[in-house]
Enzyme design. Structure first.
Site, PDB file in Angstrom:
ATOM      1  N   ASP A 132       0.829  -1.209   0.000  1.00  0.00           N
ATOM      2  CA  ASP A 132       0.000   0.000   0.000  1.00  0.00           C
ATOM      3  C   ASP A 132       0.865   1.261   0.000  1.00  0.00           C
ATOM      4  O   ASP A 132       2.087   1.209   0.227  1.00  0.00           O
ATOM      5  CB  ASP A 132      -0.884  -0.043   1.263  1.00  0.00           C
ATOM      6  CG  ASP A 132      -2.211   0.671   1.084  1.00  0.00           C
ATOM      7  OD1 ASP A 132      -2.339   1.481   0.149  1.00  0.00           O
ATOM      8  OD2 ASP A 132      -3.119   0.436   1.906  1.00  0.00           O
TER       9      ASP A 132
ATOM     10  N   ASP B 165     -10.948   1.502  -3.305  1.00  0.00           N
ATOM     11  CA  ASP B 165     -11.499   1.190  -1.979  1.00  0.00           C
ATOM     12  C   ASP B 165     -13.018   1.187  -1.999  1.00  0.00           C
ATOM     13  O   ASP B 165     -13.652   0.889  -0.992  1.00  0.00           O
ATOM     14  CB  ASP B 165     -11.031   2.228  -0.952  1.00  0.00           C
ATOM     15  CG  ASP B 165      -9.656   1.890  -0.405  1.00  0.00           C
ATOM     16  OD1 ASP B 165      -9.130   0.816  -0.752  1.00  0.00           O
ATOM     17  OD2 ASP B 165      -9.106   2.705   0.358  1.00  0.00           O
TER      18      ASP B 165
HETATM   19  C1  DGJ Z   1      -5.879   1.725   1.847  1.00  0.00           C
HETATM   20  C2  DGJ Z   1      -6.224   0.516   1.031  1.00  0.00           C
HETATM   21  O1  DGJ Z   1      -6.701   0.890  -0.214  1.00  0.00           O
HETATM   22  C3  DGJ Z   1      -7.241  -0.301   1.811  1.00  0.00           C
HETATM   23  O2  DGJ Z   1      -7.660  -1.386   1.032  1.00  0.00           O
HETATM   24  C4  DGJ Z   1      -6.634  -0.749   3.094  1.00  0.00           C
HETATM   25  O3  DGJ Z   1      -5.573  -1.626   2.841  1.00  0.00           O
HETATM   26  C5  DGJ Z   1      -6.164   0.462   3.897  1.00  0.00           C
HETATM   27  N1  DGJ Z   1      -5.322   1.321   3.114  1.00  0.00           N
HETATM   28  C6  DGJ Z   1      -5.414   0.019   5.125  1.00  0.00           C
HETATM   29  O4  DGJ Z   1      -4.874   1.060   5.803  1.00  0.00           O
END
Ligand code: DGJ
Length: 718
Positions: A449, A514
């Site tokens: 990430d 997300d």
């Molecule tokens: C952002 C990501 O896009 C999410 O899927 C998740 O992993 C969060 N960060 C976790 O902090």
């Protein structure tokens, strides 16, 4: 007559005109040509007319526009030595063509003391044209590079519209189409990552180009950092595409003899519309970009991602139960998301300390991983290595490891700072920590990430350190994959903020968004699928209501949309009603039976006047079609759905495998056609009929989906 340099592959031809002492010019890029007597007999300059009020020289569209040679278009190179040698006039000194698909042209300017090699490669199976340039400082003093494009690309003149993306967190890959303005178009990205707002990709389109027809070019820059795309319209009207990194002032200074190579710009030309251009790029991505463990893709395992199920609240008994519930519905890989390392009860602390939280995991990650394995699933782990929270052991020990400007307050994003990954000791620390985890445990997969944009990204030497971050990131990924060849990595940046062909050289999945709301996902995935093959696009069945939007859709609808990607589940499966859990299990089984087609076939998309969106994945003997609605229809009659790519493909056995929402013609009225489609044998149809007359579909209420499968009748003619 100057020599013509030709490349031809997969139905595409590129022709350049070359002469020592001149700037090479574009002659042609488009469909392969059997004969070229006009080009052979007439040099570009003989075909141009001197315009009043211009310089006393004529040239075609240059391969690398240089403002020092009077080129009216935007310069592809801007460099200087403390203000000197800024007027560059590059001329060809030679070329190398070792095979019909690759060409390197050597350019040099002895006065400004620079040399540039422009490399062109035409992919033998996809016909994608790849370009990059390599600049060398041949002088005796440092050369500051302000801008360097991969090349200047002459566009077929019929291309006068732009297809591009915009977006934000949870709203990625939003597609916009507009005429190219008189003054041209330019977009810069300075966020330090490829970006939710502006992924490094554009389409240039003929006015009559649509999803299925017309001339189109898809352009993608294989780079995960700052970038610039320009459709430059010179004063004389010529339209030229340029792409490259966006360089900050002073970011690149080349010592004598040093070189700067641009990222590669990949271009898919097609006269079969946006789907045709996308298909070339997707074929190219599959054959040239992706690097699968063991050399080839294995079936994409269904994920369970813990994020929206438990967020930071990791409790052993909950996670053990969640794993059990996930395995029971058919999940194949359990991914432990954010929250597993020390002090990580929210997003204010912990980043940088890459070992298990002794409070949440007193015996480490071993017991959970063993449990996941005992259930027949692989284990995956979330990390965000390039970041550090000021509230972390790492930052307390090494506050200077974060990018920052001396004398200025730190600028936080999601309570975190960016590490100077290019510093060898930082890169080594991150490698050591990840290597230790991967060595200690059978971890098949990292979700990597990156949750903030850059600000004040200045390294120890006081210079902007943005491009060096990206090259250091690539190096770290390379090193980890060399040490752990079976490891798969997902590229994620708060969803789809770092999805590009640069990252995909080292990663095998991208987290598309997300936003798991299936209605939003139809748009997001339609946009992303113009760029990437479905097997790379993480698509999860989320909770209802969706956490990103608060809207709810049926489990069937959520599953139907999630099927068209690398499917996963991102919900607390333990808490689902039994009926939803059964539905989910059924769709997961369906996905498993279809992924062989979904992840190898050619993707086509379309939309109707009345708002139906359809996705067709077509392989030689099988195909899968999904039809989706978001809004109520405007009309009560739904015309048959034309599927142009099926023309000439023979006879198919068509079945309706599953549906979501309303899929019957009219309430409980008789529907012999729908009933026949639901039978094990389905219905016989010809590709030509579906292409020209169309597939009869019912009027569909909002949030409905239909999933069809096609099996080709053996021996049927195209
Ligand atoms: C952002 C990501 O896009 C999410 O899927 C998740 O992993 C969060 N960060 C976790 O902090």
């Amino acid at each position: 007559m100057n020599p013509l340099l030709r490349m031809q592959a997969a139905g595409v031809a590129v022709v350049l005109e070359f002469a020592v002492g001149e700037m090479p010019v574009w002659r042609y890029w488009g469909a392969a040509l059997a004969h070229t007597p006009l080009m052979d007999a007439w040099p570009a300059t003989d075909l141009l007319r001197m315009a009043p009020g211009t310089l006393d020289r004529l040239a075609g569209v240059p391969l690398l526009a240089c403002w020092g040679n009077g080129e009216p278009g935007a310069p592809a190179l801007r460099a200087h030595r403390a203000g000197l040698d800024a007027v560059q006039d590059l001329r060809a000194t030679g070329f190398v063509q070792t095979n019909p698909h690759s060409l390197v042209l050597h350019l040099s300017d002895e006065v400004a003391a620079i040399a540039v090699d422009v490399s062109l490669q035409l992919c033998a199976d996809s016909g994608v044209l790849s370009l990059h340039s390599l600049l060398r400082n041949t002088g005796t003093a440092d050369l500051t590079v302000d801008h360097q494009a991969c090349a200047s690309v002459a566009l077929p003149p019929v291309l006068q519209e732009l297809g591009s993306y915009h977006g934000q967190w949870s709203h990625e890959f939003q597609w916009t189409r507009q005429p190219v303005p008189m003054a041209g178009w330019q977009r810069d990205n300075r966020t330090g990552r490829s970006g939710h707002e502006a992924p490094p990709a554009v389409f240039v389109l003929a006015r009559d180009a649509g999803d299925h027809q017309g001339e189109a070019v898809a352009a993608q820059l294989a780079w995960s950092g700052n970038h610039r795309f320009a459709l430059d319209r010179a004063e004389d009207g010529r339209l030229c595409l340029q792409a490259g990194e966006w360089l900050a002032p002073g970011e690149v200074v080349l010592a004598p003899g040093a070189t700067l190579q641009t990222p590669t710009l990949h271009l898919g030309w097609s006269d079969a519309g946006m789907n045709g251009a996308s298909a070339r790029m997707q074929q190219f991505t599959r054959s040239q970009v992706l690097q699968w463990a063991g050399g080839s893709m294995r079936p994409r395992p269904v994920h369970l991602n813990t994020w929206e199920a438990v967020y930071f609240n990791h409790q052993a008994d909950v996670l053990f139960d969640l794993a059990r519930a996930a395995a029971a519905v058919g999940v194949e890989r359990f991914v432990l998301d954010d929250g597993w390392f020390p002090a990580r009860k929210d997003d204010r602390a912990g980043l940088g300390d890459w070992w298990p939280d002794p409070a949440k995991y007193p015996e480490g990650l071993g017991p959970l991983i063993a449990h996941v394995h005992s259930l027949g699933m692989e284990f995956g782990l979330w990390v965000e290595p390039e970041m550090v929270n000021p509230d972390s052991e790492l930052f307390r020990a090494h506050p200077d490891w974060a990018l920052q400007v001396a004398g200025r307050a730190l600028v936080l994003g999601r309570n975190q700072l960016v590490l100077d990954v290019a510093r060898p000791e930082v890169g080594q620390y991150l490698f050591d920590k990840l290597h230790a985890l991967l060595t200690a445990h059978p971890i098949a997969y990292l979700k990597w990430d990156m949750n903030r944009t850059f600000a004040q990204a200045v390294g120890l030497d006081g210079r902007v350190a943005m491009r060096s971050q990206i090259t250091a990131w690539y190096a770290l990924l390379r090193r980890l994959r060399t040490a752990h060849p079976q490891l798969e990595i997902e590229t994620c940046a708060s969803g789809g903020g770092r999805a590009d062909l640069g990252a995909l050289r080292y990663t095998q999945r991208l987290w598309t968004s997300d936003n798991n709301d299936a209605v939003s996902r139809v748009t997001i995935q339609s946009g992303a699928a113009r760029l990437f093959p479905l097997e790379l696009m993480g698509s999860h069945v989320g909770p209802a209501p969706a956490h990103a939007t608060g809207r709810s859709q049926s489990m069937d609808f959520r599953c139907a949309v999630a099927c068209f990607g690398h499917m996963g589940v991102e919900a607390d499966v333990r808490q689902l009603p039994d009926t939803d859990r059964a539905t989910l299990a059924r769709w997961i089984a369906l996905y498993k039976s279809l992924r062989g087609v979904l992840h190898t076939g050619q993707f086509h998309q379309g939309r109707t006047e009345d708002g139906l969106v359809w996705w067709l994945v077509q392989a030689a003997d099988r195909a899968v079609l999904g039809v989706f609605t978001a809004q109520p229809p405007n009309y009560t009659y739904q015309p048959p759905l034309r599927l142009p790519s099926l023309a000439g493909t023979g006879v198919w056995q068509l079945r309706l495998l599953a549906s979501a929402g309303q899929a019957r013609a009219r309430g409980d009225a008789l529907d012999p056609w729908g009933d026949a489609l639901r039978q094990a044998d389905g219905v016989r149809v010809a590709g030509g009929e579906l292409a020209r007359m169309g597939l009869p579909v019912p009027v569909m209420q909002p949030e409905s989906a239909l999933l069809y499968s096609f099996s080709r009748v053996p021996g049927s003619e195209g």
